[in-house]
Write an enzyme that holds these catalytic residues in place. Structure first.
Site, PDB file in Angstrom:
ATOM      1  N   HIS A 121     -23.475 -50.077   4.255  1.00 56.70           N
ATOM      2  CA  HIS A 121     -24.357 -48.959   3.889  1.00 56.70           C
ATOM      3  C   HIS A 121     -24.961 -49.321   2.526  1.00 56.70           C
ATOM      4  CE1 HIS A 121     -25.144 -44.882   2.301  1.00 56.70           C
ATOM      5  NE2 HIS A 121     -25.114 -44.455   3.551  1.00 56.70           N
ATOM      6  N   GLN A 201     -16.601 -44.059   6.803  1.00 53.41           N
ATOM      7  CA  GLN A 201     -16.707 -43.818   8.253  1.00 53.41           C
ATOM      8  C   GLN A 201     -15.384 -44.007   8.982  1.00 53.41           C
ATOM      9  OE1 GLN A 201     -19.227 -42.552   9.825  1.00 53.41           O
ATOM     10  NE2 GLN A 201     -20.713 -42.657   8.165  1.00 53.41           N
ATOM     11  N   LYS A 224     -16.948 -36.049   5.435  1.00 49.67           N
ATOM     12  CA  LYS A 224     -16.916 -36.713   6.744  1.00 49.67           C
ATOM     13  C   LYS A 224     -15.628 -36.382   7.485  1.00 49.67           C
ATOM     14  CE  LYS A 224     -20.090 -40.222   5.481  1.00 49.67           C
ATOM     15  NZ  LYS A 224     -21.490 -39.935   5.765  1.00 49.67           N
ATOM     16  N   CYS A 362     -29.436 -45.777   6.364  1.00 53.88           N
ATOM     17  CA  CYS A 362     -29.086 -46.351   5.051  1.00 53.88           C
ATOM     18  C   CYS A 362     -28.398 -47.701   5.227  1.00 53.88           C
ATOM     19  CB  CYS A 362     -28.187 -45.413   4.241  1.00 53.88           C
ATOM     20  SG  CYS A 362     -28.901 -43.808   3.946  1.00 53.88           S
TER      21      CYS A 362
HETATM   22  N1  C6P Z   1     -23.268 -42.270   5.479  1.00 52.62           N
HETATM   23  C1  C6P Z   1     -24.533 -41.604   7.437  1.00 52.62           C
HETATM   24  O1  C6P Z   1     -25.281 -40.834   8.061  1.00 52.62           O
HETATM   25  P1  C6P Z   1     -21.674 -40.325   0.454  1.00 52.62           P
HETATM   26  O2  C6P Z   1     -23.128 -40.001   0.669  1.00 52.62           O
HETATM   27  O3  C6P Z   1     -21.409 -40.820  -0.940  1.00 52.62           O
HETATM   28  O4  C6P Z   1     -20.751 -39.250   0.901  1.00 52.62           O
HETATM   29  O5  C6P Z   1     -21.361 -41.550   1.461  1.00 52.62           O
HETATM   30  C2  C6P Z   1     -22.129 -42.719   1.396  1.00 52.62           C
HETATM   31  C3  C6P Z   1     -21.707 -43.651   2.472  1.00 52.62           C
HETATM   32  C4  C6P Z   1     -21.067 -44.823   2.101  1.00 52.62           C
HETATM   33  N2  C6P Z   1     -20.605 -45.681   3.023  1.00 52.62           N
HETATM   34  C5  C6P Z   1     -20.736 -45.454   4.337  1.00 52.62           C
HETATM   35  C6  C6P Z   1     -20.151 -46.424   5.323  1.00 52.62           C
HETATM   36  C7  C6P Z   1     -21.386 -44.285   4.765  1.00 52.62           C
HETATM   37  O6  C6P Z   1     -21.512 -44.052   6.071  1.00 52.62           O
HETATM   38  C8  C6P Z   1     -21.896 -43.367   3.822  1.00 52.62           C
HETATM   39  C9  C6P Z   1     -22.638 -42.144   4.253  1.00 52.62           C
HETATM   40  C10 C6P Z   1     -23.988 -41.164   6.101  1.00 52.62           C
HETATM   41  O7  C6P Z   1     -24.220 -42.687   7.887  1.00 52.62           O
HETATM   42  C11 C6P Z   1     -25.063 -40.576   5.228  1.00 52.62           C
HETATM   43  S1  C6P Z   1     -26.241 -41.761   4.688  1.00 52.62           S
END
Ligand code: C6P
Length: 404
Positions: A121, A201, A224, A362
């Site tokens: 990501h 995830q 999550k 992302c």
């Molecule tokens: N992925 C998705 O729709 P935050 O935003 O800090 O809670 O998490 C960021 C993040 C970091 N690593 C991974 C593997 C992620 O999946 C995510 C967040 C969401 O896939 C929102 S972009």
């Protein structure tokens, strides 16, 4: 015996309609829904003991402090950290990664190497690129294969005595691939490199044991795993957290302050400057209790059933391609139909009450690898049903007919 109808009763949002249709929520990888017990915890906090923590002698402050520290212990136990002060409460995964990437600026020099996986990501790419710009360190990438798995043979070749830190997600958000993090950690340690695992995830599906993994840093977001947004966890081994400088200066992270010199507080406060998301932290603890009451083995086995069901149904649609349809994945299906833009299918699905995510998720390097602008991503949770998957499959068929 797992009873999904009973579980669904815990989530008030699942009763709502969207565009006159029953909500089918398949965007769980972006954020999960919130059970009533977590909502109640939030309401209870603001109704009964809203106060700043670690500061007041008054009753409300002490109650809030106790609940916040109880939540830290719940999180410690959940991740099996050895010490409660190795659990830093953050605003989420992104925050945790930035804390470590920024801290490593004081430990790296020009020519040092850091290794990232191709499946990351942007949160686990950009902070490290910024670190390289600051220090002159070199970023190396473990490539991926067509099936969405990492080229571990190349990873082993990339590791050298110059490698200082390796960072990789436990599970890919765009594809659902479960990465071989045990092997990644073990091999990096042979070269004395630290490892940061992005568990954003993985944590909704897997209960990680940070001691057994022997991981140096593990980060995750509460939202999550049935918790609120704006709160997360950074686990760090004590030796590393002691070595790294604080991320931010401010209240609560100090021992003494004079205009000549400031000394820092011990762990975890050294990394928790300012008023934290108190309610969020307490609700994170409630979410962990809830998930454990359902049980992670039950969650994984039921979600796997949903994944297999959805995969076979979706593959019956002509022209539908699933990316990274490998065996080792969580309940995420990333797909496209012919050359229809994912956004167009996603918009029609929304009109049918179905929430999926479309776009690059992302994770642009993954899309570049497949030479596509993005995918439609359906991500399942333990409160979803096979009937909802039937609605998705019918919706994708209908959208495809309309757009072909
Ligand atoms: N992925 C998705 O729709 P935050 O935003 O800090 O809670 O998490 C960021 C993040 C970091 N690593 C991974 C593997 C992620 O999946 C995510 C967040 C969401 O896939 C929102 S972009």
């Amino acid at each position: 015996m797992f009873n999904v109808d009973k579980i669904r009763e815990d989530f008030p949002i699942l009763k709502r309609t969207v565009h006159g249709k029953s909500l089918v929520y398949f965007d769980n990888a972006a954020t999960s829904q919130t059970p009533q017990v977590v909502i109640d915890t939030i309401v209870d906090y603001y109704s009964n003991y809203n106060a700043n923590i670690h500061r007041g002698v008054h009753t409300l402050s002490q109650e809030a402090t106790d609940k916040y520290e109880e939540a830290r212990i719940k999180i410690q136990k959940h991740f099996n950290a050895e010490k409660a002060y190795e659990i830093i409460l953050t605003s989420g995964t992104t925050h945790g990664i930035n804390m470590i990437a920024s801290g490593f600026a004081s430990l790296l020099k020009t020519g040092d190497e850091i290794i990232v996986s191709a499946l990351e990501h942007h949160s686990n790419i950009v902070p490290w690129q910024m670190l390289c710009e600051k220090t002159g360190a070199i970023l190396k990438v473990i490539p991926m294969d067509e099936d969405g798995t990492l080229r571990m043979d190349i990873y082993h070749e990339l590791l050298t005595n110059k490698t200082k830190i390796v960072f990789c997600n436990h599970v890919s958000n765009a594809l659902g691939t479960i990465n071989p993090i045990e092997e990644i950690i073990h091999a990096a340690h042979k070269f004395g490199a630290a490892v940061l695992i992005d568990g954003a995830q993985a944590t909704p599906h897997i209960k990680p044991d940070v001691q057994e993994l022997d991981v140096d840093f593990y980060v995750a977001s509460a939202h999550k795993l049935c918790g609120p947004t704006g709160v997360g966890v950074l686990y760090g081994k004590e030796e590393w957290l002691q070595k790294l400088p604080p991320y931010q200066g401010g209240g609560e992270m100090i021992e003494t302050v004079t205009f000549d010199k400031t000394t820092y507080a011990g762990l975890p406060h050294k990394f928790e400057a300012g008023t934290p998301n108190i309610c969020g932290g307490i609700a994170f603890g409630a979410a962990i209790d809830y998930m454990n009451s359902v049980g992670f083995e039950t969650i994984a086995s039921y979600e796997n059933e949903l994944l297999e069901y959805a995969t076979s149904k979706l593959l019956n649609i002509e022209g539908l391609k699933i990316y990274a349809n490998n065996k080792c994945k969580t309940a995420v299906i990333s797909f496209n139909v012919n050359d229809i833009h994912p956004y167009d299918i996603g918009s029609i699905l929304d009109k049918l009450g179905i929430a999926v995510r479309t776009g690059h998720h992302c994770a642009q390097p993954i899309m570049d690898f497949y030479k596509i602008p993005g995918t439609i991503r359906a991500s399942f949770s333990f409160y979803n049903t096979k009937e909802e998957i039937d609605v998705l499959v019918a919706g994708v068929k209908r959208a495809t007919m309309m757009l072909s």
